[in-house]
Write a protein that holds these residues in place. Structure first.
Motif, PDB file in Angstrom:
ATOM      1  N   ALA A   1      66.613  36.048 -19.089  1.00 26.40           N
ATOM      2  CA  ALA A   1      65.814  36.037 -20.318  1.00 26.40           C
ATOM      3  C   ALA A   1      65.572  34.601 -20.786  1.00 26.40           C
ATOM      4  O   ALA A   1      64.451  34.245 -21.176  1.00 26.40           O
ATOM      5  CB  ALA A   1      66.513  36.842 -21.405  1.00 26.40           C
TER       6      ALA A   1
ATOM      7  N   ALA B   1      59.107  46.170 -21.771  1.00 21.98           N
ATOM      8  CA  ALA B   1      60.352  46.676 -22.352  1.00 21.98           C
ATOM      9  C   ALA B   1      61.473  45.654 -22.295  1.00 21.98           C
ATOM     10  O   ALA B   1      62.325  45.607 -23.191  1.00 21.98           O
ATOM     11  CB  ALA B   1      60.774  47.958 -21.634  1.00 21.98           C
ATOM     12  N   THR B   2      61.485  44.826 -21.245  1.00 20.00           N
ATOM     13  CA  THR B   2      62.584  43.867 -21.067  1.00 20.00           C
ATOM     14  C   THR B   2      62.163  42.425 -21.318  1.00 20.00           C
ATOM     15  O   THR B   2      63.012  41.579 -21.601  1.00 20.00           O
ATOM     16  CB  THR B   2      63.136  43.960 -19.636  1.00 20.00           C
TER      17      THR B   2
ATOM     18  N   SER C   1      70.854  32.971 -18.320  1.00 24.24           N
ATOM     19  CA  SER C   1      70.338  34.328 -18.150  1.00 24.24           C
ATOM     20  C   SER C   1      68.865  34.313 -17.750  1.00 24.24           C
ATOM     21  O   SER C   1      68.125  33.353 -18.014  1.00 24.24           O
ATOM     22  CB  SER C   1      70.498  35.126 -19.441  1.00 24.24           C
TER      23      SER C   1
ATOM     24  N   ASP D   1      59.858  45.101 -12.042  1.00 26.67           N
ATOM     25  CA  ASP D   1      60.260  45.394 -10.665  1.00 26.67           C
ATOM     26  C   ASP D   1      59.052  45.551  -9.751  1.00 26.67           C
ATOM     27  O   ASP D   1      59.131  45.256  -8.548  1.00 26.67           O
ATOM     28  CB  ASP D   1      61.105  46.669 -10.627  1.00 26.67           C
TER      29      ASP D   1
ATOM     30  N   ASP E   1      57.682  42.981 -17.626  1.00 29.32           N
ATOM     31  CA  ASP E   1      57.947  44.332 -18.120  1.00 29.32           C
ATOM     32  C   ASP E   1      57.979  44.264 -19.641  1.00 29.32           C
ATOM     33  O   ASP E   1      58.816  43.565 -20.213  1.00 29.32           O
ATOM     34  CB  ASP E   1      59.292  44.809 -17.574  1.00 29.32           C
TER      35      ASP E   1
ATOM     36  N   GLN F   1      68.178  37.616 -10.689  1.00 25.68           N
ATOM     37  CA  GLN F   1      68.738  38.374 -11.795  1.00 25.68           C
ATOM     38  C   GLN F   1      70.115  37.846 -12.200  1.00 25.68           C
ATOM     39  O   GLN F   1      70.773  37.115 -11.463  1.00 25.68           O
ATOM     40  CB  GLN F   1      68.818  39.850 -11.401  1.00 25.68           C
TER      41      GLN F   1
END
Length: 222
Positions: free
Chosen positions: A147, A182-183, A145, A188, A180, A127
């Motif tokens: 992402a 959403a991200t 990052s 997780d 995920d 992360q």
């Protein structure tokens, strides 16, 4: 037929699946921790992955199909590190890694294997700002990052998929199931229970890999 599953330490999820009885074919495993796709063009790489893999896989075995799992180290660290240190840019390093990856597949096919199963590089788990865990500390020079590292993994796998299609080889990628929505990064649910472990959850990811390999076997039987 036997699956010859080889690659970096991320083949641990495959091994867990095999030991749990989820993969229907017998499996053999050849693991080189820290192995990179780009290292497959260099017989003198630090991990000696090319030499080790080739000693197990060549000459070709008529009763076996190689399954190649590499790329996480490239997408999560090496491509970015080399782009910075060599000043050649991420794009150049991306294609250097892909060319080495597919070049080794070509060597396996030329040695006598009728096909090689290519698997997508797994998405990054380290992360942003993570300062715990041995691998995170080893990769701290790269601050890109999660992402961006995930997006590079998508591009990497798209190029691998195209290369597999051009060689009439199966390609499997579990990345879409791991993210995920959403991200857009690793969920997780698929992280290891150990916060110091940068691998995927061995059981949850292992089931996905088992399903993918079993589908290839079922398809070949029809």
């Amino acid at each position: 037929m036997t699956w010859l599953i080889f690659g970096d330490s991320h083949i641990g999820a495959f091994r867990h699946a095999a030991e749990s009885g989820w993969i229907t074919r017998p499996c053999e495993f050849f693991e080189v921790g820290g192995a990179t796709a780009i290292g497959l063009r260099n017989p003198n790489s630090q991990t000696h992955a090319l030499e080790i893999f080739s000693s197990h896989l060549m000459p070709a075995r008529p009763d076996a199909i190689p399954v190649l799992q590499l790329g996480e180290v490239d997408c999560g660290f090496v491509i970015w590190w080399r782009a910075d240190k060599l000043g050649e840019g991420v794009e150049a390093q991306l294609y250097a890694s892909i060319n080495a990856h597919l070049g080794y597949v070509d060597q396996l096919i030329a040695s006598g294997y009728s096909q090689v199963v290519l698997t997508g590089a797994v998405p990054p788990t380290i992360q942003d700002g993570q300062d715990w865990g041995e691998i995170a500390n080893m990769r701290r020079e790269v601050t890109t990052s999660i992402a961006e590292r995930t997006e590079l993994t998508h591009r990497y796998n798209a190029l691998l998929k195209n290369g597999a299609q051009n060689r009439n080889c199966p390609f499997v990628d579990i990345t879409p199931a791991l993210l995920d929505p959403a991200t857009g990064v690793l969920a997780d649910h698929y992280r290891s229970d150990d916060p110091n472990d940068h691998h995927l959850h061995s059981a949850r990811a292992g089931k996905l890999w088992a399903e993918a390999l079993n589908r290839i076997e079922a398809s070949a039987a029809t």
